[in-house]
Motif scaffolding. Structure first.
Motif, PDB file in Angstrom:
ATOM      1  N   VAL A  76      13.629   6.966 -10.085  1.00 13.65           N
ATOM      2  CA  VAL A  76      12.951   5.679 -10.249  1.00 13.65           C
ATOM      3  C   VAL A  76      11.681   5.835 -11.070  1.00 13.65           C
ATOM      4  CG1 VAL A  76      11.634   3.920  -8.980  1.00 13.65           C
ATOM      5  CG2 VAL A  76      13.932   4.557  -8.232  1.00 13.65           C
ATOM      6  N   ILE A  77      10.923   6.897 -10.814  1.00 15.23           N
ATOM      7  CA  ILE A  77       9.643   7.029 -11.504  1.00 15.23           C
ATOM      8  C   ILE A  77       9.849   7.321 -12.989  1.00 15.23           C
ATOM      9  CG2 ILE A  77       9.154   9.509 -11.322  1.00 15.23           C
ATOM     10  CD1 ILE A  77       6.779   6.558 -10.524  1.00 15.23           C
ATOM     11  N   ARG A  78      10.940   7.940 -13.346  1.00 12.49           N
ATOM     12  CA  ARG A  78      11.210   8.150 -14.768  1.00 12.49           C
ATOM     13  C   ARG A  78      11.543   6.831 -15.454  1.00 12.49           C
ATOM     14  NH1 ARG A  78      10.799  13.280 -15.934  1.00 12.49           N
ATOM     15  NH2 ARG A  78      11.102  14.823 -14.280  1.00 12.49           N
ATOM     16  N   ARG A  79      12.146   5.914 -14.730  1.00 12.23           N
ATOM     17  CA  ARG A  79      12.394   4.585 -15.303  1.00 12.23           C
ATOM     18  C   ARG A  79      11.074   3.824 -15.449  1.00 12.23           C
ATOM     19  NH1 ARG A  79      17.699   2.311 -12.246  1.00 12.23           N
ATOM     20  NH2 ARG A  79      17.313   0.550 -13.656  1.00 12.23           N
TER      21      ARG A  79
ATOM     22  N   TYR B 235       2.162   6.394  -7.177  1.00 12.37           N
ATOM     23  CA  TYR B 235       1.156   7.353  -7.647  1.00 12.37           C
ATOM     24  C   TYR B 235       1.634   8.791  -7.447  1.00 12.37           C
ATOM     25  CZ  TYR B 235      -2.802  10.490  -7.487  1.00 12.37           C
ATOM     26  OH  TYR B 235      -3.613  11.574  -7.672  1.00 12.37           O
ATOM     27  N   GLN B 236       2.052   9.109  -6.216  1.00  9.44           N
ATOM     28  CA  GLN B 236       2.454  10.478  -5.909  1.00  9.44           C
ATOM     29  C   GLN B 236       3.641  10.911  -6.755  1.00  9.44           C
ATOM     30  OE1 GLN B 236       0.823  12.536  -4.163  1.00  9.44           O
ATOM     31  NE2 GLN B 236      -0.530  11.298  -2.870  1.00  9.44           N
ATOM     32  N   SER B 237       4.599  10.002  -6.963  1.00 11.87           N
ATOM     33  CA  SER B 237       5.789  10.349  -7.739  1.00 11.87           C
ATOM     34  C   SER B 237       5.446  10.569  -9.203  1.00 11.87           C
ATOM     35  CB  SER B 237       6.839   9.243  -7.595  1.00 11.87           C
ATOM     36  OG  SER B 237       7.230   9.100  -6.250  1.00 11.87           O
ATOM     37  N   TYR B 238       4.571   9.716  -9.746  1.00 14.79           N
ATOM     38  CA  TYR B 238       4.208   9.881 -11.155  1.00 14.79           C
ATOM     39  C   TYR B 238       3.467  11.206 -11.357  1.00 14.79           C
ATOM     40  CZ  TYR B 238       3.660   8.166 -15.886  1.00 14.79           C
ATOM     41  OH  TYR B 238       3.772   8.010 -17.248  1.00 14.79           O
ATOM     42  N   ARG B 239       2.589  11.497 -10.464  1.00 10.48           N
ATOM     43  CA  ARG B 239       1.832  12.753 -10.578  1.00 10.48           C
ATOM     44  C   ARG B 239       2.754  13.963 -10.439  1.00 10.48           C
ATOM     45  NH1 ARG B 239      -2.445  14.995  -6.209  1.00 10.48           N
ATOM     46  NH2 ARG B 239      -0.463  15.249  -5.160  1.00 10.48           N
TER      47      ARG B 239
ATOM     48  N   ILE C  30      11.941  -7.666 -19.324  1.00  9.03           N
ATOM     49  CA  ILE C  30      12.163  -7.376 -17.905  1.00  9.03           C
ATOM     50  C   ILE C  30      12.858  -6.029 -17.743  1.00  9.03           C
ATOM     51  CG2 ILE C  30      13.270  -8.167 -15.783  1.00  9.03           C
ATOM     52  CD1 ILE C  30      13.195 -11.011 -16.965  1.00  9.03           C
ATOM     53  N   ASP C  31      12.336  -5.208 -16.832  1.00 10.75           N
ATOM     54  CA  ASP C  31      12.999  -3.971 -16.414  1.00 10.75           C
ATOM     55  C   ASP C  31      13.437  -4.122 -14.965  1.00 10.75           C
ATOM     56  OD1 ASP C  31      12.718  -2.161 -18.717  1.00 10.75           O
ATOM     57  OD2 ASP C  31      10.573  -2.386 -18.348  1.00 10.75           O
ATOM     58  N   LEU C  32      14.718  -3.900 -14.691  1.00  9.08           N
ATOM     59  CA  LEU C  32      15.221  -3.921 -13.319  1.00  9.08           C
ATOM     60  C   LEU C  32      15.222  -2.482 -12.809  1.00  9.08           C
ATOM     61  CD1 LEU C  32      18.368  -5.915 -12.114  1.00  9.08           C
ATOM     62  CD2 LEU C  32      17.322  -4.024 -10.885  1.00  9.08           C
ATOM     63  N   ILE C  33      14.301  -2.186 -11.921  1.00  6.19           N
ATOM     64  CA  ILE C  33      14.150  -0.831 -11.373  1.00  6.19           C
ATOM     65  C   ILE C  33      14.192  -0.943  -9.852  1.00  6.19           C
ATOM     66  CG2 ILE C  33      12.698   1.228 -11.266  1.00  6.19           C
ATOM     67  CD1 ILE C  33      11.386   0.358 -13.860  1.00  6.19           C
ATOM     68  N   PRO C  34      15.098  -0.249  -9.193  1.00 13.40           N
ATOM     69  CA  PRO C  34      15.208  -0.409  -7.739  1.00 13.40           C
ATOM     70  C   PRO C  34      13.977   0.116  -7.011  1.00 13.40           C
ATOM     71  CG  PRO C  34      16.567   1.413  -8.487  1.00 13.40           C
ATOM     72  CD  PRO C  34      16.063   0.722  -9.728  1.00 13.40           C
ATOM     73  N   HIS C  35      13.826  -0.327  -5.785  1.00 10.82           N
ATOM     74  CA  HIS C  35      12.767   0.183  -4.911  1.00 10.82           C
ATOM     75  C   HIS C  35      12.992   1.676  -4.695  1.00 10.82           C
ATOM     76  CE1 HIS C  35      10.148   0.724  -1.473  1.00 10.82           C
ATOM     77  NE2 HIS C  35       9.769  -0.545  -1.533  1.00 10.82           N
ATOM     78  N   GLY C  36      11.972   2.475  -4.906  1.00  6.32           N
ATOM     79  CA  GLY C  36      12.114   3.909  -4.729  1.00  6.32           C
ATOM     80  C   GLY C  36      12.245   4.306  -3.274  1.00  6.32           C
TER      81      GLY C  36
ATOM     82  N   ALA D 270       0.833  -1.204   0.000  1.00  6.40           N
ATOM     83  CA  ALA D 270       0.000   0.000   0.000  1.00  6.40           C
ATOM     84  C   ALA D 270       0.865   1.251   0.000  1.00  6.40           C
ATOM     85  CB  ALA D 270      -0.929  -0.014   1.211  1.00  6.40           C
ATOM     86  N   THR D 271       1.924   1.245   0.806  1.00 11.01           N
ATOM     87  CA  THR D 271       2.838   2.384   0.843  1.00 11.01           C
ATOM     88  C   THR D 271       3.544   2.557  -0.499  1.00 11.01           C
ATOM     89  OG1 THR D 271       3.208   2.102   3.214  1.00 11.01           O
ATOM     90  CG2 THR D 271       4.847   3.358   1.997  1.00 11.01           C
ATOM     91  N   PHE D 272       3.982   1.439  -1.075  1.00 13.60           N
ATOM     92  CA  PHE D 272       4.681   1.499  -2.353  1.00 13.60           C
ATOM     93  C   PHE D 272       3.763   2.030  -3.454  1.00 13.60           C
ATOM     94  CE2 PHE D 272       6.296  -0.131  -6.355  1.00 13.60           C
ATOM     95  CZ  PHE D 272       7.658   0.092  -6.247  1.00 13.60           C
ATOM     96  N   THR D 273       2.526   1.543  -3.521  1.00 16.52           N
ATOM     97  CA  THR D 273       1.584   2.014  -4.538  1.00 16.52           C
ATOM     98  C   THR D 273       1.336   3.509  -4.387  1.00 16.52           C
ATOM     99  OG1 THR D 273       0.512  -0.151  -4.437  1.00 16.52           O
ATOM    100  CG2 THR D 273      -0.659   1.579  -5.610  1.00 16.52           C
ATOM    101  N   ALA D 274       1.204   3.958  -3.135  1.00 16.51           N
ATOM    102  CA  ALA D 274       1.001   5.387  -2.895  1.00 16.51           C
ATOM    103  C   ALA D 274       2.212   6.201  -3.348  1.00 16.51           C
ATOM    104  CB  ALA D 274       0.718   5.625  -1.414  1.00 16.51           C
ATOM    105  N   ASP D 275       3.409   5.690  -3.077  1.00 15.60           N
ATOM    106  CA  ASP D 275       4.617   6.397  -3.518  1.00 15.60           C
ATOM    107  C   ASP D 275       4.699   6.460  -5.042  1.00 15.60           C
ATOM    108  OD1 ASP D 275       5.459   6.912  -0.954  1.00 15.60           O
ATOM    109  OD2 ASP D 275       6.785   5.171  -0.832  1.00 15.60           O
TER     110      ASP D 275
END
Length: 767
Positions: free
Chosen positions: A383-386, A43-47, A179-185, A36-41
């Motif tokens: 991270v969100i740009r990736r 969303y907020q980062s993309y916006r 596959i995209d390897l993208i670290p945890h934001g 839930a925290t990750f999904t919120a992060d």
């Protein structure tokens, strides 16, 4: 491949447009869960970081009543209700979502190993990018098949560690290119001295050890408590802060038994005064202060099978010295001196490592700096740009096949029926509305002569084919009346744009709009069986045709020549018309002769719009040199607009193609497909060369999915045609020009088929 008209701020370094309308699926705050925290992060980062982004959230609930969500959660569905998964997909399909980003964890979806989520994915029309938060080394059969099926239904998949990527490749057989390897934001926190924050917690002069996250028995906190007596003996000011609420599922099943057992253990070890339990789910600002105050962060987990740890990512990236057991994510992040790894379940090793770090300040700060520097690539802005790049690639991967079907393998004689439903929808008692929002007429933008002229040509062609469609004569009269009103006697030309209030927005329109009106008038005279309509068109044509002598637009000349060709089907010996025809043909041939070269056999030094109308006009002459010029230029245009794998790829309107410069590939417009179909059919009727018929049919298939995105522009539900092909998606509006282009191309193919089927002029191998 240049992209000539994109908002530069919304393009990644590769030149790919970042989708704006993204939907994130997962559980969501205020539910207490790491996902839930990750999904919120996300969303907020993309916006925040993607310009003009308009993301939404679809949340999965673990209780039928759900939660009091913030406004960004537009839809919610219940974990254990299969039907609700399909409804969620239906909701997203109607929202014009460009990409769906799924957060996958087996336990948050219903069915064996979370199989219910497949029902949602199977019903989506948008491409999916899935982030796998759990990737098991030894999955059972259900877990293996569910993850593989999710990957199959996803355009791209994201993992957060090298180990995760290795498992996806070797255990789950997912292609590496997917596959995209993208670290945890992580949040972007400054590198600060822990003393800066300690007064917030009454920790001045004390050493603070920290563990945070939802509390559960697999976290191994008891091993840190057992290590504390040795640590406190040498550093009596040490405090171990256990930050986080007990996991809601554990509270539901066992209450606070685990937390109480840890408190009892601290008493038994004589360190109760050195352990602080903060039993709450902290928000980000508070968490950053706790992290800021910590000297050493500890993750004493008991199980190696943890592919990702958000809490470790936060602490590591914020510049904390870290002591951890060697679960998979920790092994990867903390290698090369970026942290300390201790054996699972070893309180002695935990005590040794913490004491060593507390004694050696230089070692501790060197470790902190290494982690912080690596963590710069993990901050959410990067991270969100990736993720945004992955979303863009999802569009391209789904919609751009390496090898679309070859033209030669298609059955060109199989054509859909002509459906005029959308034509009627766009037409009122004034004329045909210029634009649409999706399939609905957008009256605010009014009408134009260009579209009403095209619509009049279409209804006359359909009438020529003795169409059984409803009330076509009524439509013909409506479009003719619009042109009658559009004519300006003072200028002997046509006005073009009219507002929805029926007020003209200009005194005179473009030469092209007058040319299209003449094309429609000539078609009335040449094809109509209504004597009243013929007489009306004759009078108007005689008024406007002489004015064409002063026109300078090559496309206006071409439209007039199309109209004259139609006119002469009924009156072939009208000397005035023949004189004007010859003058315009000479004009067109002159600019071809002046401009054309062997490498650029064209009429102008730019390819812009409605290109095929220029060679088409020369094909209607009776002069062999002009016909050869028309065929030469049309062959070149076809070669230029045919992709290597055979599908039609017209010049894009966002920049066009100027000689000596890069061509524009997008936005591709339906009008280009129609004009090319029509010109190729004219070449076929003139030469009898069946290859021109095949080319016309191949270009028509651009409308129905044989294109760069492998997506249909024709909408069978409405009968309309979508407005164009962007680099990453179809424009879903269904305006007049696009719909008329589709219907005109289809109608002309039907007419040629009707005229030639069953005769020696059309061989069976293309029927």
């Amino acid at each position: 491949m240049p992209i000539n008209a994109m908002n530069a701020e919304n393009i990644n370094p590769l030149g790919i447009h970042h989708p704006k309308n993204v939907a994130f699926i997962g559980d969501y705050l205020p539910r207490q869960c790491g996902i839930a925290t990750f999904t919120a992060d996300l969303y907020q980062s993309y916006r925040h970081f993607i310009p003009e982004a308009n993301p939404i959230v679809v949340s999965v609930n673990d209780t039928p009543g759900g939660y009091t969500y913030p406004d960004e959660v537009r839809y919610e569905f219940y974990q254990h209700c299969q039907e609700s998964y399909e409804k969620a997909a239906e909701f997203l399909n109607t929202k014009n979502v460009e990409v769906v980003c799924l957060q996958h964890e087996y336990g948050i979806f219903g069915g064996p190993a979370g199989t219910y989520i497949l029902r949602l994915l199977e019903n989506l029309t948008a491409p999916v990018v899935t982030t796998f938060h759990t990737i098991l080394k030894n999955p059972d059969q259900y877990q293996l098949e569910v993850l593989r099926n999710i990957a199959d239904l996803s355009a791209r998949v994201v993992c957060m560690s090298e180990k995760g990527k290795e498992f996806l490749l070797t255990i789950y057989d997912i292609p590496e290119e997917k596959i995209d390897l993208i670290p945890h934001g992580i949040p972007d926190m400054p590198f600060v001295d822990p003393h800066f924050y300690k007064d917030h917690f009454g920790m001045e002069g004390r050493q603070m050890l920290l563990t945070f996250g939802l509390l559960s028995p697999n976290k191994g906190i008891e091993n840190v408590i057992r290590a504390l007596p040795r640590i406190v003996e040498q550093f009596p000011d040490v405090v171990y802060m256990v930050l986080g609420a007990t996991h809601p599922n554990l509270v539901r099943d066992q209450g606070e038994t685990y937390r109480e057992s840890l408190q009892k253990l601290a008493d038994e070890c004589g360190v109760a005064g050195h352990v602080q339990f903060n039993n709450r789910f902290v928000d980000l600002p508070d968490l950053l202060e706790y992290l800021g105050a910590a000297d050493i962060y500890i993750t004493p987990y008991l199980n190696p099978a943890q592919i990702t740890s958000g809490t470790l990512s936060y602490a590591f990236g914020c510049g904390k010295a870290v002591v951890s057991t060697p679960y998979w994510h920790a092994e990867e992040l903390l290698s090369e001196g970026r942290g300390v790894l201790v054996p699972f379940g070893s309180s002695e090793a935990i005590a040794d490592s913490i004491l060593n770090l507390l004694r050696d300040e230089n070692l501790r700060h060197t470790m902190r700096k290494k982690g912080y520097m690596m963590g710069r690539d993990m901050i959410w802005e990067r991270v969100i740009r990736r993720y945004a790049d992955a979303f863009s690639q999802a569009h391209l991967r789904v919609s751009r096949p390496e090898a679309p079907p070859e033209a030669a393998n298609q059955d060109w004689f199989s054509l859909p029926a002509v459906c005029t439903d959308h034509l009627f929808r766009l037409t009122d008692d004034t004329g045909i509305a210029q634009h649409a929002r999706f399939h609905l007429p957008h009256y605010e933008e009014g009408y134009c002569t260009d579209d009403n002229a095209r619509a009049l040509v279409l209804t006359l062609m359909l009438d020529t084919g003795h169409s059984a469609d409803r009330n076509l004569s009524g439509l013909t009269d409506t479009y003719a009346a619009f042109l009658n009103h559009a004519y300006s006697p003072a200028h002997r030309q046509f006005r073009n744009f009219m507002g929805y209030d029926r007020r003209w927005l200009e005194d005179i329109g473009s030469e092209d709009s007058t040319g299209r009106a003449i094309w429609a008038l000539g078609t009335c005279i040449g094809r109509s069986r209504d004597q009243n309509l013929i007489t009306w068109a004759m009078g108007l044509l005689e008024n406007v045709l002489p004015h064409t002598a002063v026109m300078t637009s090559p496309r206006a000349w071409a439209f007039v020549l199309l109209g004259i060709s139609e006119y002469r089907k009924r009156f072939s010996n009208d000397r005035l018309v023949k004189t004007i025809q010859q003058q315009l043909l000479d004009n067109l041939m002159h600019i071809f002769t002046v401009t054309a070269t062997e490498e650029w056999p064209w009429f102008e030094e730019i390819l812009s719009y409605d290109n095929a109308k220029l060679p088409h006009a020369l094909l209607l002459s009776e002069n062999q040199a002009m016909i050869e010029a028309g065929l030469t230029s049309l062959r070149w245009l076809m070669a230029l607009q045919t992709a290597e794998t055979g599908y039609f790829q017209p010049i894009g309107c966002q920049g066009f193609y100027r000689k000596g410069e890069d061509r524009a590939y997008y936005d591709q417009q339906p009008i280009e497909a129609y004009s090319t179909v029509s010109a190729c059919l004219a070449a076929y009727e003139l030469t009898g060369d069946e290859d021109w018929y095949r080319k016309a049919a191949s270009v028509f298939n651009w409308f129905v999915g044989q294109n760069a995105l492998r997506q249909s522009l024709f909408d069978p539900q409405t009968g309309g045609c979508r407005d164009g092909l962007h680099i990453d998606r179809v424009n879903k509006n269904q305006g007049a020009e696009s719909t008329l282009s589709y219907l005109l191309a289809l109608t002309e193919l039907h007419l040629v088929r009707k005229q030639l089927a069953g005769t020696s002029q059309l061989s069976s191998n293309i029927l």
